[in-house]
Design a protein around this motif. Structure first.
Motif, PDB file in Angstrom:
ATOM      1  N   ALA A   1       0.600  -1.360   0.029  1.00 38.95           N
ATOM      2  CA  ALA A   1       0.085   0.050  -0.072  1.00 38.95           C
ATOM      3  C   ALA A   1       0.921   1.350  -0.268  1.00 38.95           C
ATOM      4  N   LEU A   2       1.876   1.087   0.719  1.00 37.64           N
ATOM      5  CA  LEU A   2       2.786   2.201   0.902  1.00 37.64           C
ATOM      6  C   LEU A   2       3.493   2.842  -0.678  1.00 37.64           C
ATOM      7  N   CYS A   3       3.759   1.493  -1.319  1.00 39.14           N
ATOM      8  CA  CYS A   3       4.349   1.620  -2.778  1.00 39.14           C
ATOM      9  C   CYS A   3       3.410   2.268  -3.706  1.00 39.14           C
ATOM     10  N   ARG A   4       2.144   1.506  -3.663  1.00 39.66           N
ATOM     11  CA  ARG A   4       1.062   2.091  -4.581  1.00 39.66           C
ATOM     12  C   ARG A   4       0.722   3.324  -4.337  1.00 39.66           C
ATOM     13  N   THR A   5       0.664   3.959  -2.961  1.00 46.99           N
ATOM     14  CA  THR A   5       0.291   5.361  -2.841  1.00 46.99           C
ATOM     15  C   THR A   5       1.479   6.363  -3.164  1.00 46.99           C
ATOM     16  N   THR A   6       2.588   5.947  -3.146  1.00 49.25           N
ATOM     17  CA  THR A   6       3.698   6.694  -3.556  1.00 49.25           C
ATOM     18  C   THR A   6       3.916   6.853  -5.021  1.00 49.25           C
ATOM     19  N   LYS A   7       3.618   5.766  -5.526  1.00 49.83           N
ATOM     20  CA  LYS A   7       3.346   5.793  -7.381  1.00 49.83           C
ATOM     21  C   LYS A   7       2.274   6.737  -7.808  1.00 49.83           C
ATOM     22  N   GLU A   8       1.361   6.592  -7.015  1.00 50.38           N
ATOM     23  CA  GLU A   8       0.028   7.288  -7.389  1.00 50.38           C
ATOM     24  C   GLU A   8       0.205   8.868  -7.272  1.00 50.38           C
ATOM     25  N   SER A   9       1.026   8.976  -6.075  1.00 50.34           N
ATOM     26  CA  SER A   9       1.058  10.501  -5.913  1.00 50.34           C
ATOM     27  C   SER A   9       2.120  11.015  -6.946  1.00 50.34           C
ATOM     28  N   LEU A  10       3.052  10.302  -7.332  1.00 49.44           N
ATOM     29  CA  LEU A  10       3.807  10.883  -8.566  1.00 49.44           C
ATOM     30  C   LEU A  10       2.802  11.351  -9.615  1.00 49.44           C
ATOM     31  N   TYR A  11       2.012  10.886  -9.852  1.00 46.70           N
ATOM     32  CA  TYR A  11       1.074  11.077 -10.793  1.00 46.70           C
ATOM     33  C   TYR A  11       0.135  12.269 -10.704  1.00 46.70           C
ATOM     34  N   LYS A  12      -0.170  12.439  -9.460  1.00 53.12           N
ATOM     35  CA  LYS A  12      -0.911  13.514  -8.980  1.00 53.12           C
ATOM     36  C   LYS A  12       0.198  14.795  -9.220  1.00 53.12           C
ATOM     37  N   GLY A  13       1.330  14.548  -8.721  1.00 47.99           N
ATOM     38  CA  GLY A  13       2.383  15.646  -8.908  1.00 47.99           C
ATOM     39  C   GLY A  13       2.713  16.043 -10.358  1.00 47.99           C
ATOM     40  N   ILE A  14       2.487  15.099 -11.369  1.00 48.64           N
ATOM     41  CA  ILE A  14       2.733  15.404 -12.879  1.00 48.64           C
ATOM     42  C   ILE A  14       1.261  16.230 -13.048  1.00 48.64           C
ATOM     43  N   GLU A  15       0.217  15.701 -12.855  1.00 53.05           N
ATOM     44  CA  GLU A  15      -0.776  16.362 -13.138  1.00 53.05           C
ATOM     45  C   GLU A  15      -0.983  17.808 -12.766  1.00 53.05           C
ATOM     46  N   ALA A  16      -0.169  18.268 -11.581  1.00 53.42           N
ATOM     47  CA  ALA A  16      -0.227  19.576 -11.313  1.00 53.42           C
ATOM     48  C   ALA A  16       0.999  20.109 -12.025  1.00 53.42           C
ATOM     49  N   CYS A  17       1.777  19.832 -12.780  1.00 57.95           N
ATOM     50  CA  CYS A  17       2.705  20.445 -13.603  1.00 57.95           C
ATOM     51  C   CYS A  17       2.209  20.714 -14.868  1.00 57.95           C
ATOM     52  N   ARG A  18       1.737  22.041 -14.815  1.00 56.35           N
ATOM     53  CA  ARG A  18       1.235  22.799 -15.791  1.00 56.35           C
ATOM     54  C   ARG A  18       1.684  24.316 -16.132  1.00 56.35           C
ATOM     55  N   GLU A  19       1.784  24.672 -17.447  1.00 57.80           N
ATOM     56  CA  GLU A  19       2.374  25.940 -17.350  1.00 57.80           C
ATOM     57  C   GLU A  19       1.333  27.040 -16.700  1.00 57.80           C
ATOM     58  N   GLY A  20       1.943  27.969 -16.116  1.00 56.10           N
ATOM     59  CA  GLY A  20       1.390  28.761 -15.326  1.00 56.10           C
ATOM     60  C   GLY A  20       1.221  28.497 -14.076  1.00 56.10           C
ATOM     61  N   ASN A  21       1.249  27.227 -13.597  1.00 55.83           N
ATOM     62  CA  ASN A  21       1.078  26.922 -12.091  1.00 55.83           C
ATOM     63  C   ASN A  21       2.529  26.891 -11.380  1.00 55.83           C
ATOM     64  N   ARG A  22       2.733  26.758 -10.406  1.00 56.79           N
ATOM     65  CA  ARG A  22       4.106  26.828  -9.628  1.00 56.79           C
ATOM     66  C   ARG A  22       4.376  25.584  -9.194  1.00 56.79           C
ATOM     67  N   ILE A  23       5.894  25.600  -8.894  1.00 58.51           N
ATOM     68  CA  ILE A  23       6.195  24.308  -8.299  1.00 58.51           C
ATOM     69  C   ILE A  23       5.924  23.861  -7.106  1.00 58.51           C
ATOM     70  N   GLY A  24       5.271  24.800  -6.244  1.00 60.32           N
ATOM     71  CA  GLY A  24       4.566  24.487  -4.922  1.00 60.32           C
ATOM     72  C   GLY A  24       3.231  23.801  -5.336  1.00 60.32           C
ATOM     73  N   ASP A  25       2.746  23.874  -6.360  1.00 61.62           N
ATOM     74  CA  ASP A  25       1.459  23.189  -6.780  1.00 61.62           C
ATOM     75  C   ASP A  25       1.839  21.672  -6.790  1.00 61.62           C
ATOM     76  N   ILE A  26       2.934  21.317  -7.487  1.00 60.92           N
ATOM     77  CA  ILE A  26       3.377  19.789  -7.593  1.00 60.92           C
ATOM     78  C   ILE A  26       3.544  19.376  -6.172  1.00 60.92           C
ATOM     79  N   ALA A  27       4.382  20.017  -5.427  1.00 58.50           N
ATOM     80  CA  ALA A  27       4.782  19.647  -4.053  1.00 58.50           C
ATOM     81  C   ALA A  27       3.604  19.334  -3.188  1.00 58.50           C
ATOM     82  N   ASN A  28       2.457  20.454  -3.271  1.00 56.15           N
ATOM     83  CA  ASN A  28       1.372  20.164  -2.221  1.00 56.15           C
ATOM     84  C   ASN A  28       0.562  18.982  -2.673  1.00 56.15           C
ATOM     85  N   ALA A  29       0.358  18.961  -4.379  1.00 56.22           N
ATOM     86  CA  ALA A  29      -0.398  17.647  -4.586  1.00 56.22           C
ATOM     87  C   ALA A  29       0.120  16.424  -4.068  1.00 56.22           C
ATOM     88  N   VAL A  30       1.637  16.257  -4.010  1.00 55.44           N
ATOM     89  CA  VAL A  30       2.267  14.959  -3.800  1.00 55.44           C
ATOM     90  C   VAL A  30       1.811  14.808  -2.056  1.00 55.44           C
TER      91      VAL A  30
END
Length: 260
Positions: A121-150
């Protein structure tokens, strides 16, 4: 200074990322009980060399391996050694390949045989959080948006986020600006722009967020010695959104229904 890449440079990065992805696929064939982490490292070194790349971690600041081998409670930067993997272990394998002057960076945490439901479950959640961070990586957003999503995704599920280690920009150098933490506030940090290339890499602990650095000056482990998981992709911001340049598909092709 954040260096925005041209389309031509991103194509070169794409090639380096393809090689590091296939390297992780080669590693996947060997992760099993009884295999030493030194053997895992040797497999990666040989594969990268034979395919015309350079193992960027090898010799970096004195690091002795091509692969950062992260067994169980090791968060990052574990040395390859004579340790034999055991049933129920997990091992994060963080690899950087340089090809034609550009780098690709990637990590996958493998199960060794059957692992506990808690660690799965730890591994699955960690991998899922990676994709949450990637979803927040969009032009005009900020690095903190990636960090907060994870951070939000993992902490809501009862896990802790390592503070001292983070993702980073990547390109001609393995580590470039900006730093990409896995915790923080939305709307903070550098603005994400087209041409930005970063490595996003959640490092998430089963227990406390606290870490220690071993006497070798490199190996980072959890203070409470509970397991830590680590997944990483290299992404490029193209046409306003993050394109994942690395791929877990070579790993999935080997693990099939055993992948996390």
């Amino acid at each position: 200074m954040i260096y925005l890449k041209t389309p031509e440079e991103i194509e070169k990065m794409r090639n380096a990322c393809a090689m590091v992805s296939s390297t992780l696929g080669e590693i996947a064939k060997w992760v099993a009980p009884g295999v030493t982490t030194r053997k895992v490292d040797a497999i990666a070194r040989e594969y990268i060399h034979d395919n015309g790349g350079k193992a960027a971690c090898l010799g970096y600041g004195g690091f002795p391996g091509a692969v950062c081998c992260e067994v169980n409670e090791v968060v990052v930067h574990g040395f390859p050694s004579g340790y034999e993997l055991r049933e129920g272990d997990i091992i994060g394998t963080d690899v950087v390949v340089e090809l034609d002057g550009f780098n690709g960076d990637m990590c996958y945490t493998f199960p060794v045989g059957d692992i506990s439901e808690e660690v799965y479950a730890l591994c699955r959640t960690t991998k899922e959080s990676l994709y949450k961070g990637i979803e927040a990586c969009r032009e005009g957003n900020r690095i903190g948006d990636i960090a907060n999503a994870v951070q939000t995704y993992c902490e809501q599920r009862g896990y802790s986020v390592v503070r001292e280690m983070c993702g980073h920009g990547i390109g001609r150098k393995m580590h470039e600006s900006p730093e990409v933490p896995n915790y923080g506030r939305r709307g903070t940090g550098p603005v994400i722009r087209n041409g930005m290339c970063i490595a996003i890499e959640p490092m998430i602990n089963l227990g406390s967020k606290n870490i220690v650095i071993e006497r070798d000056g490199w190996t980072c482990r959890t203070r409470d010695r509970k397991p830590s998981a680590h997944y990483e992709h290299t992404v490029a911001v193209i046409d306003g959104k993050a394109e994942i340049l690395t791929s877990f598909e070579p790993v999935y092709a080997v693990l099939q229904d055993r992948f996390i």
